[in-house]
Design an enzyme around this catalytic site. Structure first.
Site, short mmCIF file in Angstrom:
data_model
loop_
_atom_site.label_atom_id
_atom_site.label_comp_id
_atom_site.label_asym_id
_atom_site.label_seq_id
_atom_site.Cartn_x
_atom_site.Cartn_y
_atom_site.Cartn_z
N CYS B 88 0.81 -1.23 0.00
CA CYS B 88 0.00 0.00 0.00
C CYS B 88 0.84 1.27 0.00
O CYS B 88 0.29 2.37 -0.09
CB CYS B 88 -0.97 -0.02 1.18
N CYS B 213 -14.07 -0.19 7.19
CA CYS B 213 -13.14 -0.58 6.13
C CYS B 213 -13.19 0.43 4.99
O CYS B 213 -14.26 0.93 4.63
CB CYS B 213 -13.51 -1.95 5.58
N LYS B 340 -10.95 5.80 3.16
CA LYS B 340 -12.30 5.38 3.51
C LYS B 340 -13.30 5.79 2.44
O LYS B 340 -14.11 4.98 2.01
CB LYS B 340 -12.70 5.99 4.86
N HIS B 344 -9.34 3.66 -2.36
CA HIS B 344 -8.00 3.08 -2.18
C HIS B 344 -7.62 2.17 -3.34
O HIS B 344 -7.58 0.95 -3.21
CB HIS B 344 -7.97 2.32 -0.85
#
Lengths: 177, 398
Positions: B88, B213, B340, B344
C-alpha cells in the site's frame, strides 16, 4: 506401545471430550464434503504447495521446529539465517515449539476470509518461552477468546488442494479449557 | 554527509482521476486521465519528461508487471521507466523514485504514476496474495481487515479501554471521513452516514464492520516533479516542495518477539521521526496543517494519530470523540475523505494523498479548502501492522 511408535499427543478420548457440538445437519454435511456449496471467489485461491520448499523445510512445517539463536538465545519461528532479535547470521539451532504453551497477544475473527466453518480466528500467539507467531486459532467455541487466553499447539490440516488432491498440514493454536 | 531531500524538489504539476467503480474505463484511461490533468498543470510538453517511476501493487490482477503497461498507455517511447511495488506504500514509492531522480541531477523532470484497477478483480476487499513459498506453508490465510483488526485487541488490552467505547471511537473516525467525502468531487463514496448505520453494519473482522473498512476502488494519480529553479524558470509562482520522504520496513520483530503490545505500529513511528527530522519539524501538532493517513481501517487511523505524535499514547480515543481530527477540529484528518471515502486504488493512494495537499496548499480545494495551510503530511502503511512498511511524505510551500 511398539518400538518406534508414538503415544498420541491428545488421543481419542480427550479429543472426544473436547468436542464442540454441531447441531446443523447442513453444516455437518458440508464439513464432510457431502454437499457442494458455493463458497465464493475467496475459495478459489490456489493453495498449491511448492513441494521442494516443503521438503526443504519439512522439520519446520511438520514438526514445528523453529530456531534458537546461538548468540542471544532468542527462540523464533520460522528459522531463518539471521536472528530476529540480534540479526546474527547463521545463528540458529533447532527449537521445537510443538509442546510449548502460549497465550493470545492479538486476534480477530475474520468474516471475510474463506473458511469451511467461519469465522476463522487469527492472531499473534505469544509463547511462554519468549517468542511470537501469527497462527490460526481453532476450537474457539462459544466461550470465545481474548488477549491472554491460554493456548496449546495441535497438528492440523493447513490447506486442502482439491485440484491436486493433496492436503497439507501445519500447527494451530487451541484454547486450553 | 547526507543532507536529506527538503526543498530540493518541487511539484510542477499533479493530476488525479476520479476514483470509484470505474466500469466505464480501463487502467490505461485512468492513467491518461490523471496524466492529462498533471501535464496541463505543468505547462510543459510530454517530451520534456526525463524518466518515470510507475507504481502498481497487484500486477497479476491489475495492469500486468513491468514498465510497459505505463509506457504503452501513455505511448512513452525510449525513456527510462521503472515499475515499483511496495504494497500500500506503492504510490509514495513512485513519488520517492521520481523525487530522488531529480534530486540526484540525473534528470530535470520526472514523472510519478500510480494506478490500480481493483474492481475488475471481482473481489469485495482485496484478493488473497501469496506470501512466498515458505510462508504459504505456515502463515494463516488472513484477510487485510483481520490483519489490522488485531490492533484493536492489542489497543484495548494495553490501555484498558472498554470494547464499546473503542467501537464508538472507531465509528466516529469513519463518520468524519464520510462527512469529508461529500465535498470531494472525485471521491468514490460521497454520502454522509449516521453513527447508527456505522455501528450496526455487518461484521467484517472483529471488531471492524463494513464502515470501518476503506473502499476498494479504481483510480490513478500522477505527480510531475522538477527542481525549484526549473519550476520558477517555467513560470511557477507558488511552489510546493518535497520536505521529507521516509520509509521504514519491519524486520519481523513485531510478529516474532514479545516486545510489541499490538497497540501501535512501530514502523510508522520510525518513519515519522525520520521525516520530522528531514523536514525540520519539531512540533508536529502545531506545524502540520493537514494530515492524510492510511486509514485502510478505522483502527489504523486511530493508532496512527498516536504514532505520528499528534495524540498522546492512549488518548486517541478521547481526541477522536472530542472532534480534534474533524474538518473543523485542531488537526484536520482525511479532509478529502481519505482511503475510507476517496478510495483506495493501492498503487495510486500515496500520490492521491499528496494531490490533496497540493490542492490545499495552492488554494484549489474548492468547498473543502482549509484556511492557509502550509505543511501537509501523508502516511501509507503496506502489509500488516506487525509486518509491513510505513511511508511518510511531507510537502509544503517553499
Amino acid at each position: 506401545m511398539g518400538e518406534g511408535s508414538h503415544r498420541p499427543a491428545t488421543g481419542l478420548a480427550k479429543s472426544i471430550a473436547a468436542r464442540i457440538a454441531e447441531t446443523s445437519h447442513l453444516k455437518m454435511a458440508s464439513f464432510e464434503g457431502e454437499i457442494d456449496l458455493e463458497w465464493g471467489m475467496r475459495a478459489e485461491t490456489d493453495v498449491k504447495a511448492a513441494l521442494t520448499q516443503h521438503y526443504l523445510s519439512a522439520d519446520q512445517i511438520n514438526a514445528f521446529v523453529g530456531g534458537r539463536c546461538k548468540v542471544c538465545n532468542t527462540v523464533q519461528f520460522p528459522r531463518l539465517p539471521n536472528c530476529v532479535s540480534c540479526a546474527s547470521p547463521d545463528s540458529q539451532t533447532p527449537f521445537n515449539f510443538a509442546d510449548e504453551l502460549g497465550q493470545v497477544a492479538t486476534f480477530s475473527a475474520d468474516w471475510l476470509q474463506f473458511y469451511l466453518a467461519p469465522p476463522p480466528y487469527v492472531g499473534l500467539v505469544q509463547f511462554d518461552v519468549g517468542s511470537r507467531l501469527l497462527m490460526e486459532i481453532v476450537e474457539v467455541g462459544a466461550a470465545g477468546i481474548d488477549v491472554g487466553t491460554r493456548l496449546s499447539m495441535q497438528f492440523r490440516i493447513k490447506a486442502r488442494d482439491r485440484k491436486r488432491h493433496y492436503s497439507r498440514y501445519f500447527w494451530k493454536a487451541v484454547p486450553v479449557r | 554527509m547526507a543532507t536529506g531531500i527538503k526543498d530540493k524538489v518541487a511539484i510542477l504539476g499533479m493530476g488525479c482521476s476520479r476514483f470509484g467503480e470505474r466500469w466505464d474505463v480501463g487502467s490505461e484511461q485512468l492513467i491518461n486521465e490523471a496524466f492529462t490533468e498533471a501535464l496541463a498543470d505543468t505547462g510543459i510538453d510530454r517530451s520534456q519528461i526525463g524518466t518515470v517511476w510507475f507504481g502498481s501493487a497487484l500486477d497479476s490482477v491489475n495492469v500486468g508487471n513491468s514498465a510497459t503497461p505505463l509506457t504503452t498507455a501513455l505511448r512513452l517511447q525510449g525513456i527510462p521507466v521503472t515499475r515499483v511495488e511496495n504494497m500500500c506504500a506503492t504510490g509514495t514509492e513512485a513519488l520517492r523514485g521520481a523525487t530522488y531522480a531529480v534530486a540526484s541531477g540525473a534528470v530535470d523532470i520526472a514523472l510519478a504514476v500510480g494506478v490500480e484497477k481493483l474492481k475488475d478483480t471481482g473481489y469485495g476487499g482485496l484478493p488473497v496474495p501469496g506470501k512466498g513459498t515458505l510462508n504459504d506453508l505456515w502463515m494463516p490465510y488472513c484477510s487485510a481487515p483481520a490483519g489490522f483488526a488485531q490492533l484493536a485487541a492489542g489497543y484495548r488490552a494495553k490501555y484498558g479501554i472498554d470494547r464499546e467505547l473503542l467501537k464508538r471511537a472507531l465509528a466516529t473516525v469513519s463518520w468524519k471521513s464520510h462527512q469529508n467525502g461529500v465535498k470531494s468531487p472525485k471521491a468514490h463514496l460521497r454520502k454522509a452516514v449516521t453513527m447508527e448505520t456505522i455501528l450496526n453494519a455487518p461484521m467484517i473482522a472483529e471488531p471492524l464492520g463494513v464502515f470501518d473498512c476503506c473502499s476498494v476502488s479504481d483510480g490513478a494519480a500522477v505527480a510531475i516533479v522538477t527542481t525549484p529553479e526549473i519550476a520558477r524558470a517555467l513560470g511557477k509562482q507558488d511552489l510546493v516542495t518535497i520536505k521529507a520522504l521516509q520509509l521504514a520496513s519491519s524486520s519481523g520483530r513485531e510478529s516474532g518477539m514479545t516486545e510489541w503490545a499490538g497497540a501501535r505500529v512501530p514502523n510508522t513511528r520510525m518513519a515519522a521521526a525520520a521525516a520530522y527530522k528531514e523536514a525540520g519539524i519539531r512540533d508536529p501538532r502545531k506545524q502540520l496543517s493537514q494530515i492524510e493517513v492510511h486509514d485502510c481501517f478505522s483502527i489504523t487511523e486511530l493508532v496512527t494519530m498516536e504514532d505520528l505524535g499528534l495524540s498522546e499514547d492512549g488518548h486517541a480515543v478521547q481526541d477522536v470523540l472530542d472532534g480534534v481530527y474533524n474538518a473543523d477540529g485542531k488537526i484536520p484528518y482525511q479532509i478529502d475523505g481519505g482511503l475510507k471515502c476517496f478510495g483506495h486504488p493501492i498503487g495510486a493512494t500515496g500520490l492521491r494523498m499528496v494531490y490533496e495537499h497540493y490542492l490545499q496548499l495552492l488554494g484549489r480545494a474548492g468547498e473543502r479548502q482549509l484556511k492557509n495551510p502550509t505543511l501537509g503530511l501523508s502516511h501509507n502503511l503496506g502489509g500488516v501492522p506487525y509486518n509491513g512498511v510505513a511511508a511518510i511524505s511531507i510537502v509544503g510551500l517553499m
